[in-house]
Each structure stands twice: as C-alpha cells, then as structure tokens.
Scaffold this active site. Structure first.
Site, short mmCIF file in Angstrom:
data_model
loop_
_atom_site.label_atom_id
_atom_site.label_comp_id
_atom_site.label_asym_id
_atom_site.label_seq_id
_atom_site.Cartn_x
_atom_site.Cartn_y
_atom_site.Cartn_z
N TYR A 158 39.34 -13.83 22.51
CA TYR A 158 38.99 -12.41 22.35
C TYR A 158 39.43 -11.90 20.96
O TYR A 158 38.65 -11.34 20.21
CB TYR A 158 39.67 -11.58 23.45
CG TYR A 158 39.71 -10.11 23.16
CD1 TYR A 158 38.55 -9.34 23.23
CD2 TYR A 158 40.90 -9.47 22.79
CE1 TYR A 158 38.58 -7.98 22.94
CE2 TYR A 158 40.93 -8.13 22.50
CZ TYR A 158 39.78 -7.38 22.58
OH TYR A 158 39.80 -6.04 22.28
N ASN A 175 45.13 -4.37 32.99
CA ASN A 175 46.03 -3.55 32.17
C ASN A 175 46.99 -2.73 33.02
O ASN A 175 46.71 -2.41 34.18
CB ASN A 175 45.22 -2.63 31.25
CG ASN A 175 44.38 -3.43 30.28
OD1 ASN A 175 43.17 -3.42 30.37
ND2 ASN A 175 45.02 -4.16 29.39
N THR A 201 45.56 -6.81 18.74
CA THR A 201 45.90 -8.20 19.07
C THR A 201 45.48 -9.16 17.95
O THR A 201 45.84 -10.33 18.00
CB THR A 201 45.27 -8.67 20.41
OG1 THR A 201 43.86 -8.55 20.29
CG2 THR A 201 45.76 -7.87 21.57
N PHE A 214 31.08 -0.11 20.10
CA PHE A 214 32.07 -0.41 21.14
C PHE A 214 31.67 -1.63 21.97
O PHE A 214 32.54 -2.25 22.59
CB PHE A 214 32.19 0.75 22.14
CG PHE A 214 32.75 2.02 21.59
CD1 PHE A 214 34.09 2.13 21.25
CD2 PHE A 214 31.94 3.14 21.42
CE1 PHE A 214 34.62 3.31 20.77
CE2 PHE A 214 32.46 4.33 20.93
CZ PHE A 214 33.79 4.42 20.60
N GLY A 242 31.02 3.06 28.43
CA GLY A 242 32.32 2.50 28.80
C GLY A 242 33.44 3.53 28.68
O GLY A 242 33.21 4.71 28.44
N1 UDP Z 1 52.04 -5.45 32.47
C1 UDP Z 1 52.75 -5.67 33.65
N2 UDP Z 1 52.05 -5.73 34.82
C2 UDP Z 1 50.69 -5.57 34.88
C3 UDP Z 1 49.98 -5.35 33.67
C4 UDP Z 1 50.69 -5.31 32.49
O1 UDP Z 1 53.97 -5.80 33.63
O2 UDP Z 1 50.11 -5.65 35.97
C5 UDP Z 1 52.78 -5.36 31.18
C6 UDP Z 1 52.39 -6.42 30.14
O3 UDP Z 1 53.16 -7.58 30.31
C7 UDP Z 1 52.67 -5.66 28.82
C8 UDP Z 1 52.37 -4.21 29.18
O4 UDP Z 1 52.46 -4.11 30.61
O5 UDP Z 1 54.04 -5.75 28.49
C9 UDP Z 1 50.96 -3.76 28.75
O6 UDP Z 1 50.02 -4.69 29.24
P1 UDP Z 1 48.46 -4.41 29.14
O7 UDP Z 1 47.77 -5.57 29.81
O8 UDP Z 1 48.16 -3.05 29.65
O9 UDP Z 1 48.18 -4.40 27.59
P2 UDP Z 1 48.31 -5.56 26.48
O10 UDP Z 1 48.96 -6.74 27.09
O11 UDP Z 1 46.91 -5.81 26.06
O12 UDP Z 1 49.12 -4.96 25.38
#
Ligand code: UDP
Length: 341
Positions: free
Chosen positions: A148, A198, A126, A80, A10
C-alpha cells in the site's frame, strides 16, 4: 473552481465534497462504489445544495473517465480513489498496484485529454516507514514497508515527473496522518466494510455493541503508556486542507508535498479513555500482541502546510470522539439500514 473528485463517495471524499460545495466550487464525482455509498452522496446533497454531478465509473476505465473529464472540463482534480488497507495490501499486492498506480496513470491520461493541469493527491504518512526522528517533516527519508505504502510512493513519483514535464502543471501530494471523526451533523462518517482495521471505527463498534471489546495491539512499546501513539486528524480539518490545496495549486507550479496532521499524538489508551468518556462507560478492552508492521509512534510536523497553504488543523480530540459517537450512535449500521432501506 470546477473540481473533479475521484472516490468522492468515500469517507474523506464525502467530507471534502461538503466543504467544496460550501465554498462555492462545482463538483463532479467519479466513484465505483467499491468502498463508498450512493446513500452517502444523498446525504451530502441533503447537507449542501451546490452543483454536484455523480458518475459511477472506475478510474482505470480511461475511455470512460476521459469522456467525463472532457465534458466537465475540470480546473483541478482531487484524487481519493484507491485501496487503503495496509494488511490487505500484503495479501493482494497486484490489486493494490493496479487500482492505486494504474488508476492514477489512467486519471492523468484523462486530465491530459481535457487540458487539466492541477491535481491534489491522497498520499499517506506511512510512506515514511520507521521514524528516524519525530515529528516527521516532509524531508524525512521515505521507506515504505507495505505494498500500500509503496503504491503511494510510486504515484507521488509519477506526479513529480508529470508536473515537471510541462509548464503550468501543479501536483500536491498530501500525506495524511490518521483521519478520524465525522461531520458535525452526524449524517456522514466512516463506514468501513466488514471488520474495521482502524482504531476509531473499531472503538465505535464496541460502543454500539457490534463488537465485544477492543483488542489493543501491544502495550510494550517505548511510549508514555506502552501503547502506540498516532497523530489523529479530524476529517473535517482534512477536508479543509483540500480546499486550501486547491488555492495553492492554482498559485504555484511543480510538485509539492505536505504533511496533514495536527502535530499532537495520542496513545491507544488515551483514545480509548476519551471515547469511553463520551459514551459514558468504560469500553471493554483486551491487551493482545503487537500487530505486524506497526511503529511505536508517529506524529507530523505540519508547519509547511501552514506557511504555504495557510492551513492548519483546528479541531481537537473532543471534537473527534464526540463527532464519531454522534455519527455511530445515529447510524449503528453505517449507510446500510436507517433511511437507506
Ligand atoms: N490499534 C489497536 N487495536 C485496533 C486497531 C488499532 O490497538 O483494533 C492501534 C494500532 O496498533 C495503532 C493505533 O491503534 O497503534 C492506530 O491504528 P490504526 O489502524 O487506526 O492506524 P495506523 O496503524 O494506520 O496508524
């Protein structure tokens, strides 16, 4: 050391295997290739020439992984293998608990059968949930929100009990913040299945033209520019944290927990601006509603990892975005396409 790596094909696994082999460790990989690629491991072989064996197996197949562990006789395991999409976990909770929790129990049985007493576990920031204070330190209350995050908390608890049950066992729970970036060679990187959840892989696909625009999930948060702030960590720094954790696990006993981030948070707008700068044009965005379950801000206090493991992040925002673009522009379809076909 002889290191058994589950999920070694991964995103984080491949980068960690490169660092392990570079440091002279011997590696055996277990992966079911559910979210990893055999091509990625061919590329790891290209980047390093250390000893690496690969077994296509599911961690829940206790009989199979016990035989692999008994043959390989690992000094330590880096675990992992698991499912990692927060949103999907609310749709498929049983699958998440099965792979993440039952998979970890299965692995511990294989470790017991092969007399292996050291494990480094992929946990997540998280587990903390809505912040009571920032930056989170390891003593911050644990309030997981998604299945999760709950599955990771459960495994941490199992590892605490497992490590306490017998002298000489060590379990290190590494709570990752937001891994991004790619190997500087551009040969390995993040290759999500389907639409990326992400931010960084999504931005990278907007840059290649595979997606039309980034949807920014909310600009009404109580942050400096209204968008969400996260502690992004370069995957090569994260990989090196695992190498440091191996040494720590060899020198200690019991269970420990470490935040693995940089301590520096960036907003969605700041990440978008940095990525646009590297690509050389303003990437299209659209502001949309908040995403359920998102917190405004997360950042890590990583002083414990520095003090006890001698590890700290060294790579900054430019290294993160440049390496992502270096990887994505050379591999617009990830491991599918290019020299895979
Ligand atoms: N985010 C966004 N648009 C996307 C994906 C993520 O605005 O398409 C924002 C999300 O709301 C967060 C930040 O980017 O504030 C990081 O999100 P990610 O999903 O990468 O990580 P996680 O939520 O697990 O911290």
């Amino acid at each position: 050391m002889r290191v058994l790596v589950t999920g070694g094909a991964g995103y984080i696994g491949t980068h960690t295997v490169v660092e392990l082999l570079g440091q002279g460790h011997e590696v055996a990989i277990i992966d079911n290739f559910d979210n990893g690629s055999p091509v990625a491991l061919d590329r790891v072989r290209e980047l390093t020439n250390g000893p690496m064996e690969v077994h296509e197996a599911d961690v829940r197949d206790t009989g199979r992984i016990t035989r692999i562990a008994q043959d390989f006789r690992p000094d330590a395991v880096i675990h992992f293998a698991g499912l990692k999409a927060v949103g999907e976990s609310t749709q498929k909770p049983v699958e998440y608990y099965d792979v993440n929790v039952a998979g970890s129990l299965s692995l511990l049985r294989a470790m017991e059968a092969s007399d292996c007493g050291r494990i480094i576990f992929s946990s997540t920031a998280t587990v903390y949930g809505e912040p009571e204070y920032l930056p989170y330190d390891e003593a911050h209350p644990i309030r997981p929100i998604s299945p999760y995050a709950h599955s990771k908390v459960m495994v941490e608890q199992v590892l605490n009990d497992w490590a306490a049950a017998s002298d000489g066992r060590a379990a290190l729970n590494l709570r990752y913040f937001n891994p991004v970036g790619a190997h500087p060679s551009g040969r390995i990187g993040e290759d999500p299945n389907g639409v990326p959840n992400n931010l960084m892989p999504f931005l990278a696909q907007v840059a290649t033209g595979a997606r039309d625009r980034l949807r920014v999930f909310g600009e009404d948060y109580d942050t400096r520019d209204g968008t969400g702030i996260r502690d992004y960590i370069h995957v090569v720094d994260l990989a090196r944290a695992h190498v440091a954790a191996l040494d720590r696990a060899a020198a200690t006993s019991g269970a420990e927990v470490y935040n693995i981030g940089t301590g520096q948070g960036y907003s969605v707008r700041e990440m978008h601006a940095a990525f646009s700068r590297v690509v050389g044009r303003d990437l299209p965005i659209e502001i949309v509603a908040r995403r359920a379950g998102d917190v405004a801000e997360m950042s890590a206090d990583c002083s414990l990892a520095r003090e006890r493991m001698g590890w700290q992040a060294r790579l900054g925002l430019d290294d993160m975005v440049e390496s992502v673009w270096n990887w994505q522009s050379a591999n617009p379809h990830g491991y599918r396409g290019s020299d895979a076909e």
